[in-house]
Enzyme design. Structure first.
Site, PDB file in Angstrom:
ATOM      1  N   ARG A  47     -10.955   2.674  -3.194  1.00 21.47           N
ATOM      2  CA  ARG A  47     -10.523   4.268  -3.836  1.00 21.47           C
ATOM      3  C   ARG A  47      -9.320   3.797  -4.845  1.00 21.47           C
ATOM      4  NH1 ARG A  47      -6.646   7.290   0.096  1.00 21.47           N
ATOM      5  NH2 ARG A  47      -5.296   5.474   1.051  1.00 21.47           N
ATOM      6  N   THR A  72       3.031  -3.115  -1.929  1.00 23.68           N
ATOM      7  CA  THR A  72       1.814  -3.322  -2.239  1.00 23.68           C
ATOM      8  C   THR A  72       1.490  -3.630  -3.791  1.00 23.68           C
ATOM      9  OG1 THR A  72       1.106  -2.224  -0.347  1.00 23.68           O
ATOM     10  CG2 THR A  72      -0.682  -2.421  -2.075  1.00 23.68           C
ATOM     11  N   LYS A  96       1.819  -7.552  -1.039  1.00 22.50           N
ATOM     12  CA  LYS A  96       0.395  -7.303  -0.482  1.00 22.50           C
ATOM     13  C   LYS A  96      -0.409  -7.018  -1.674  1.00 22.50           C
ATOM     14  CE  LYS A  96      -2.280  -4.595   2.815  1.00 22.50           C
ATOM     15  NZ  LYS A  96      -2.180  -3.645   3.729  1.00 22.50           N
ATOM     16  N   LYS A  99      -3.795  -6.436  -3.475  1.00 27.27           N
ATOM     17  CA  LYS A  99      -5.238  -5.728  -3.385  1.00 27.27           C
ATOM     18  C   LYS A  99      -6.227  -6.395  -4.239  1.00 27.27           C
ATOM     19  CE  LYS A  99      -4.129  -2.302  -0.607  1.00 27.27           C
ATOM     20  NZ  LYS A  99      -4.904  -2.070   1.002  1.00 27.27           N
ATOM     21  N   ASP A 111      -5.435  -8.303   0.562  1.00 25.71           N
ATOM     22  CA  ASP A 111      -6.294  -7.370   1.203  1.00 25.71           C
ATOM     23  C   ASP A 111      -7.314  -7.038   0.451  1.00 25.71           C
ATOM     24  OD1 ASP A 111      -7.035  -5.178   2.798  1.00 25.71           O
ATOM     25  OD2 ASP A 111      -5.444  -3.901   2.585  1.00 25.71           O
ATOM     26  N   GLU A 135      -6.623  -9.811   4.628  1.00 27.32           N
ATOM     27  CA  GLU A 135      -6.815  -8.775   5.401  1.00 27.32           C
ATOM     28  C   GLU A 135      -8.270  -8.083   5.314  1.00 27.32           C
ATOM     29  OE1 GLU A 135      -4.646  -4.281   6.238  1.00 27.32           O
ATOM     30  OE2 GLU A 135      -3.517  -6.030   5.210  1.00 27.32           O
ATOM     31  N   ASP A 185      -8.521  -5.045   9.786  1.00 27.60           N
ATOM     32  CA  ASP A 185      -7.827  -3.694   9.679  1.00 27.60           C
ATOM     33  C   ASP A 185      -9.044  -2.756   9.945  1.00 27.60           C
ATOM     34  OD1 ASP A 185      -6.612  -1.554   8.826  1.00 27.60           O
ATOM     35  OD2 ASP A 185      -6.131  -1.991   6.827  1.00 27.60           O
ATOM     36  N   LYS A 241      -2.873   1.100  12.568  1.00 32.76           N
ATOM     37  CA  LYS A 241      -2.548   2.256  11.547  1.00 32.76           C
ATOM     38  C   LYS A 241      -2.579   3.498  12.580  1.00 32.76           C
ATOM     39  CE  LYS A 241      -3.655   0.223   7.222  1.00 32.76           C
ATOM     40  NZ  LYS A 241      -4.707   0.122   6.108  1.00 32.76           N
ATOM     41  N   ASP A 252       4.187  -2.646   6.861  1.00 32.79           N
ATOM     42  CA  ASP A 252       3.561  -2.217   5.408  1.00 32.79           C
ATOM     43  C   ASP A 252       3.775  -0.848   5.519  1.00 32.79           C
ATOM     44  OD1 ASP A 252       2.061  -2.308   3.455  1.00 32.79           O
ATOM     45  OD2 ASP A 252       0.212  -1.960   4.242  1.00 32.79           O
ATOM     46  N   ASP A 275       5.345   0.927   2.505  1.00 38.04           N
ATOM     47  CA  ASP A 275       5.844   1.166   1.208  1.00 38.04           C
ATOM     48  C   ASP A 275       5.422   2.184   0.576  1.00 38.04           C
ATOM     49  OD1 ASP A 275       2.988   0.214   1.042  1.00 38.04           O
ATOM     50  OD2 ASP A 275       3.418  -0.994  -0.458  1.00 38.04           O
TER      51      ASP A 275
END
Length: 367
Positions: A24, A135, A160, A162, A191, A219, A244, A268, A321, A323
């Site tokens: 997304r 991230t 991190k 993406k 990730d 991840e 995750d 999470k 994580d 942020d």
């Protein structure tokens, strides 16, 4: 200490820069806020963002679950029997993990206030400060390299990254560019947000190992439901693999760990339904000798404060994580966890330490 009323609000805050992953692109941090008030004058806060592509929860569904399912069950209940209350919300409906998390963190806020302890001490008190990663959203290799350098200049020493949005070669170029830009001292986590196929994941991770890019962990490289594929990647590479989206519940954590399908787990609150179940996931992982990270969605300092309290309370939670509040254009929270660059410290007040929260509109009250 009985629940007097539960108020549901909505907030929307622009991000400084769009947050892009394989799943997304987010331009605004939008969430449902929960305020629980008790008959002895205490206030507890909770929050749940809408992350439809991960949890399946929208703002409307979160609001509906809290206002129409949880509120009638909880108003008038004694919070000191919080085990009963948390069992009630988890058994009252299937799914709606984000709505459950919002109620859960407000309950823990109030109970730890009653005990006169900051929540991290109430839960175990293993440490009293944390350091978060930052991230780097998925963009062109050049833009990601520039972003990485800017975050390092702001004091972040763990990034991190993406990936998983385009072809695998483009992802390798992204990591190569970032490593070239930030040097060898910065820790890099990847990730993929389920964005790779199994064979592509194995091939790309092995190639990055051969290139000496020094990746700390990867991840969720494959689809959440593909536990066989996750295990195949874990078995085929030297780089640690973190689950995750494959792990929402304690039962899923047990299955992943029993099969040795991942080396670590990212917990999470929006996936687990709050602190109550998140603690069980961490305990199961610890028994298997597997460390956990606690992360967050795009959340304000309400939900991140609750997650940080959990993370600080447990020895087995070793990575953080948190942020997302730093990505928001405006800070809507008075109190809560505080940032000094990558360093996070906790308020001295009991509970979450949140004094007030700004919000866009009230969308429902239960009393």
């Amino acid at each position: 200490m009985n629940i007097k009323n539960i108020e549901v609000m909505r907030q929307s805050t622009p991000l400084k820069k769009p947050f892009k992953t394989a799943l997304r692109t987010v331009y605004n941090a939008e969430s449902i806020l929960v305020r629980i008030q008790t008959d002895d004058g205490r206030t507890g806060w909770g929050e749940a963002p809408a992350t439809i592509v991960i949890t399946g929860d929208s703002l409307d569904s979160i609001h509906s679950a809290i206002a129409h399912t949880f509120t009638p069950l909880l108003v008038g209940r004694n919070l000191l029997a919080y085990e009963q209350i948390l069992q009630t919300i988890h058994h009252s409906m299937v799914g709606s993990s984000s709505a459950k998390a919002a109620i859960d963190m407000a309950v823990y806020d109030l109970v730890s206030q009653y005990c006169g302890l900051p929540l991290y001490q109430f839960l175990g008190g293993y440490k009293d400060q944390l350091e978060t990663d930052f991230t780097v959203s998925v963009n062109s290799p050049k833009e990601m390299g520039e972003d990485a350098v800017s975050y390092v200049k702001e004091g972040f020493n763990v990034l991190k990254i993406k990936v998983g949005k385009d072809d695998i070669q483009q992802d390798i170029e992204r990591i190569k560019e970032i490593r070239s830009c930030v040097g060898s001292e910065i820790r890099i986590r990847i990730d993929a947000n389920q964005g790779w196929q199994v064979k592509d994941a194995v091939r790309s991770i092995r190639r990055m190992e051969d290139m000496g890019l020094d990746i700390e962990l990867v991840e969720q490289p494959v689809k959440a439901h593909d536990i066989d594929g996750l295990k195949a990647v874990t078995d085929a590479v030297e780089t640690p693999i973190m689950a995750d989206e494959s792990v929402f519940s304690p039962a899923q954590a047990f299955e992943v760990l029993k099969r040795r399908a991942a080396d670590m787990i990212n917990i999470k609150l929006m996936k687990s339904g709050g602190i109550y179940k998140a603690q069980l996931i961490n305990q199961i992982a610890e028994e298997f000798g597997v460390e956990c990270m606690v992360g967050s969605m795009i959340e304000s300092r309400v939900a991140v404060t609750a997650a940080a309290h959990l993370a600080a309370s447990k020895k087995n939670i070793t990575r953080f994580d948190f942020d997302s509040p730093l990505m928001m254009l405006n800070d809507i929270v008075d109190g809560g966890v505080q940032y000094d660059g990558r360093r996070m410290t906790f308020p001295k007040e009991s509970g979450l330490g949140i004094r007030d929260v700004a919000y866009t509109q009230s969308v429902g009250v239960g009393s």
